[in-house]
Design an enzyme around this catalytic site. Structure first.
Site, short mmCIF file in Angstrom:
data_model
loop_
_atom_site.label_atom_id
_atom_site.label_comp_id
_atom_site.label_asym_id
_atom_site.label_seq_id
_atom_site.Cartn_x
_atom_site.Cartn_y
_atom_site.Cartn_z
N ASP A 92 0.67 -1.68 0.18
CA ASP A 92 0.10 0.02 0.49
C ASP A 92 1.18 1.55 -0.13
O ASP A 92 0.27 2.43 -0.93
CB ASP A 92 -0.85 0.10 1.63
N ASP A 95 4.70 0.83 3.90
CA ASP A 95 4.62 -0.87 5.32
C ASP A 95 4.61 -1.94 3.99
O ASP A 95 5.13 -1.68 2.36
CB ASP A 95 3.35 -0.50 5.34
N TYR A 250 -7.98 2.94 6.74
CA TYR A 250 -9.40 2.73 5.40
C TYR A 250 -10.71 2.69 5.82
O TYR A 250 -11.04 1.54 5.52
CB TYR A 250 -9.10 1.89 4.17
N GLU A 480 4.54 10.39 3.36
CA GLU A 480 4.12 8.94 3.17
C GLU A 480 4.06 9.04 1.95
O GLU A 480 4.30 10.26 0.75
CB GLU A 480 2.89 9.57 3.21
#
Length: 854
Positions: A92, A95, A250, A480
């Site tokens: 994703d 990670d 999510y 991120e």
């Protein structure tokens, strides 16, 4: 400016350390506002690098076409078998979770870019690469389909508080860490009935049918079959509260938008009007509204959690309905100059700023919708088309550097980028300590600050509302990276290539030179030195990152001289080699200590060694502070007396090869002074660290992609001449004339694998004395260490450049010596490749070429 190819490490020179924010000045903001309208960025190269990012994110056994040399198979057990409930797919973010939701969303938005701008992508030479990447995501989504809308939702360690996020290591060794914690080789997974996940998956696979129906009809038919079934299931479920392992990461809020989005794509794939009928009957009457208003929702933006504006656009496109075309205009106006009293916030330097998480993601994804709309439903309205097109370009150019910080938010693009980004595998961290990544200092403990790899093509989160950026791995909302972040950005790049063209880099990706030793031995004297023995405490360490890996066959050796023992009337049989305390008393990681073994590299016969060989070295893994090293204590001794006669003076460490590697001054296994290159390490029977007494040593070489998913080779062995003799086998002199001058090269071979080159004054260095072409480290030899230094100086000039902090940094003379490709243009990665070609005898002289004088 033209986007330049540099490594992420170089950007650290322009960044502040620690948590310091970057804020644009008023002058910088003015400069941004006067940016030229014409494109100054190479969008084709950006698109090429975005494909690289998605290949970095691949999970499982890698396909033949994966181009990331520092990635290898992941989520496999010790026998190489994939163990995820559904193999493949994309990780994703930084990670190792796999979410069907974000895989489907990302593949869908990317596929949309290709469907709309196929010709431009193909013309740029990226068609096959693009199709391969979206199909990788689509195949995973299809495999997650369990029928009737039920799908595998999450694969990863989400049990017990998201264990995945508590582990920082590379994907290739993640499952080994999981095995340590859970004692099994299979990651948890769930199945969920969620209309949003099923709806986005249906849309993604319907697009797959559109793209592949001509080139891969059988695969396309499978896509369409699953798309229809998933849509039917989603429409029946009509709920999205079942989120399983996505909880806290999510949380899906609305299903209607995803079903409307999917129905549009199924209509486009099949021409079946029943899908439009369902939209008109079931979805439009329930389309979300603005708060306390009867107006249809036009705020927020396209993202994994809200596809309502994408659904509205597709319906407008498919029907030509003016009401819905106007709705799209309202949404874009809300983002640009405001509509209905509402407007997206802007940073002072021009980024449309929706939200603190992934601000650049939101702006570029909406830029995709704006670009798409300007080229389709508004193409006949010159004013609106220009407005939306110009705005889309401004947002895309912002992330490439048209901002107050003059910083690219796309890694591997531009001169100034964030030096800290949140990605485990790219970091190459071996000890689970990641907090200091991208910072100037690793503190008193010397924690790793340098990333192993450049994460080419990844879009980071972006600035806050003030236009400032916090350069910290821990500040996820800024640093991120994620597959959904890149999705809309990638689709928009397809449109930008259509408008502005651009050229891909034929030499991309560049070969990476390992930035640190991947296998190492550190050692100290254990206790107080004694007259009759040497006792060592040592760690064998695995710091691999090119790619991260483990090895079963691991050994290191301690070399010592026995001449004093023999001179004092003892024999080799009187020497005892024994193991003492160990980190692992049995099983993987346990070492067998044997010896003395005679070293055949010493013609005097006086050198012997102790062998420390692990029964299974795979326990030494780059996954944590205790796992990356394996401690063994061992002793080499002679008796205190033989037949009543003292052996005093018979044991002398002063001429022992391994002792001379630094044991006299080594103080602490955690400190650099304990690194001992005279205790060579062998992996799979090949030297991987250090140097033997006869000069046989390990020298790193660039990490390049092998065939398929095999682990790339990153090592070579250079054998120096034996210390007792040197034989000159051949001397050749070559004189080369050119318009730039004359070069004379003399090559002396003392050994088939050793090359020394002495060259007179080069064409651009007249009057500077002798130049030794290729000898970048000025050690009077040309070998792989010169290649290493050139690559290090380019990747980390602050440390290895001409004014670098490292004592072995390249010197001015070294840059002259190393300038061997298009001599006169300065040091580049091409010079390293020239030296490599020379060592492989693919070319017979250096320099390989000269700068054109035209």
């Amino acid at each position: 400016m033209i986007i330049k190819k540099i490594t992420a490490a170089a950007s650290a020179l322009a960044m502040s350390m620690g948590m310091l924010s970057y804020a644009p000045t008023a002058g910088q903001q003015d400069a941004v506002s006067t940016a030229k309208a014409a494109s100054s960025y190479n969008y084709a190269e950006a698109l090429q690098k975005s494909m690289f990012f998605y290949e970095v994110q691949q999970s499982g056994k890698l396909p033949e076409w994966n181009q990331v040399a520092w990635r290898a198979d992941s989520m496999v057990d010790e026998d190489g078998n994939e163990t995820d409930a559904v193999p493949g797919g994309w990780f994703d973010a930084g990670d190792h979770f796999k979410f069907t939701l974000t895989n489907a969303y990302s593949a869908s938005i990317m596929a949309w870019g290709y469907i709309q701008y196929k010709d431009a992508v193909d013309k740029a030479g990226l068609g096959e690469t693009y199709r391969n990447n979206i199909q990788w995501g689509m195949d995973y989504v299809m495999a997650c389909d369990k029928g009737s809308g039920e799908m595998v939702g999450t694969i990863g360690d989400f049990e017990g508080g998201s264990t995945d996020h508590n582990i920082w290591c590379s994907a290739e060794v993640y499952l080994r860490k999981h095995h340590l914690n859970s004692k099994d080789w299979k990651r948890p997974y769930d199945t969920i009935k969620n209309a949003s996940v099923a709806g986005l998956s249906a849309a993604c696979l319907a697009q797959g049918y559109i793209i592949f129906k001509d080139s891969q009809p059988d695969k396309a038919a499978q896509y369409l079959k699953h798309a229809k079934d998933l849509f039917e299931g989603a429409d029946k479920i009509r709920a999205n509260k079942d989120i399983g392992g996505m909880s806290g990461m999510y949380n899906t809020d609305s299903w209607l938008d995803d079903c409307m989005y999917a129905a549009n794509w199924l209509y486009m794939a099949t021409g079946d009007k029943s899908y439009l009928d369902k939209i008109e009957k079931d979805y439009i009457p329930n389309f979300p509204l603005e708060n306390q208003s009867t107006s249809r929702k036009y705020t927020w933006g396209l993202c994994w959690d809200d596809t309502s504006q994408a659904a509205a656009y597709l319906y407008a496109l498919n029907t030509g309905d003016k009401e819905w075309i106007e709705h799209v205009s309202h949404h874009l106006d809300y983002w640009i100059d405001g509509y209905g009293g509402k407007k997206v916030d802007y940073t002072p330097d021009g980024l449309a700023w929706l939200f603190n998480w992934g601000s650049a993601r939101h702006a570029t994804t909406t830029a995709w919708l704006a670009k798409l709309a300007s080229d389709t439903i508004f193409k006949d309205d010159a004013s609106l088309s220009k407005k939306y097109n110009d705005w889309a370009k401004s947002q895309m150019d912002y992330v490439f550097g048209d901002n107050g910080l003059k910083m690219s938010y796309v890694l591997g693009m531009g001169d100034n980028q964030p030096s800290a980004f949140h990605h485990r595998t790219a970091s190459g961290i071996h000890d689970d300590h990641w907090n200091d990544l991208g910072q100037k200092s690793g503190g008193d403990e010397g924690w790793q600050t340098e990333y192993a790899h450049t994460l080419y093509g990844a879009l980071v989160g972006g600035p806050d509302k003030s236009g400032s950026y916090k350069n910290s791995v821990a500040q996820y909302e800024y640093s991120e990276v994620a597959i959904d972040y890149n999705a809309g950005y990638t689709a928009c790049l397809c449109a930008m290539v259509d408008d502005y063209g651009g050229d891909i880099d034929p030499a991309f990706p560049p070969a990476e030179m390992p930035k640190w030793a991947e296998w190492e031995v550190v050692a100290v004297i254990n206790g107080t030195p004694a007259a009759s023995y040497t006792e060592i405490k040592a760690w064998a360490m695995n710091h691999t990152a090119w790619p991260a890996r483990v090895a079963k066959d691991v050994e290191y050796r301690y070399f010592f001289d026995v001449s004093e023992v023999l001179e004092n009337g003892l024999s080799v049989d009187d020497i005892k080699v024994e193991g003492k305390s160990q980190q692992y008393e049995s099983g993987q990681g346990h070492a067998t200590v044997t010896g003395p073994h005679k070293y055949e590299g010493d013609p005097t016969g006086n050198t012997y060694y102790a062998s420390i060989k692990f029964e299974d070295g795979r326990a030494i893994q780059p996954t944590g502070q205790s796992e990356h090293r394996d401690e063994v204590q061992f002793r080499i001794s002679i008796p205190d007396a033989v037949d009543g006669k003292s052996t005093a003076g018979a044991w002398d460490t002063s001429n022992d090869w391994s002792y001379l590697g630094g044991l006299e001054k080594a103080t602490d296994l955690k400190k650099a002074d304990s690194l001992n290159e005279h205790m060579p390490m062998y992996v799979d029977g090949v030297i991987a660290w250090g140097e033997e007494p006869d000069g046989t040593k390990f020298v790193a070489k660039p990490c390049t992609k092998g065939s398929g998913s095999t682990v790339p080779s990153t090592s070579t062995t250079t054998t120096a001449p034996k210390p007792t003799s040197t034989t000159t086998t051949k001397v050749t002199t070559t004189t080369v004339s050119s318009t730039s001058g004359t070069t004379t090269a003399t090559t002396t071979k003392n050994d088939p694998d050793k090359v020394t080159t002495t060259t007179n004054v080069g064409p651009n260095h007249g009057g500077e004395g002798n130049v030794k072409w290729g000898d970048a480290n000025c050690d009077k030899e040309v070998d792989m260490s010169d290649i290493v230094l050139i690559m290090q100086s380019l990747a980390n000039p602050n440390k290895y450049g001409t004014s670098g902090s490292d004592e072995h940094h390249i010197t001015e003379q070294g840059t002259i010596n190393g300038d061997v490709y298009e001599n006169g243009t300065g040091i580049t990665s091409a010079d390293a490749l020239s030296i490599q070609r020379y060592l492989l005898h693919l070319i017979d002289k250096l320099p390989e070429s000269y700068k054109s004088q035209a």
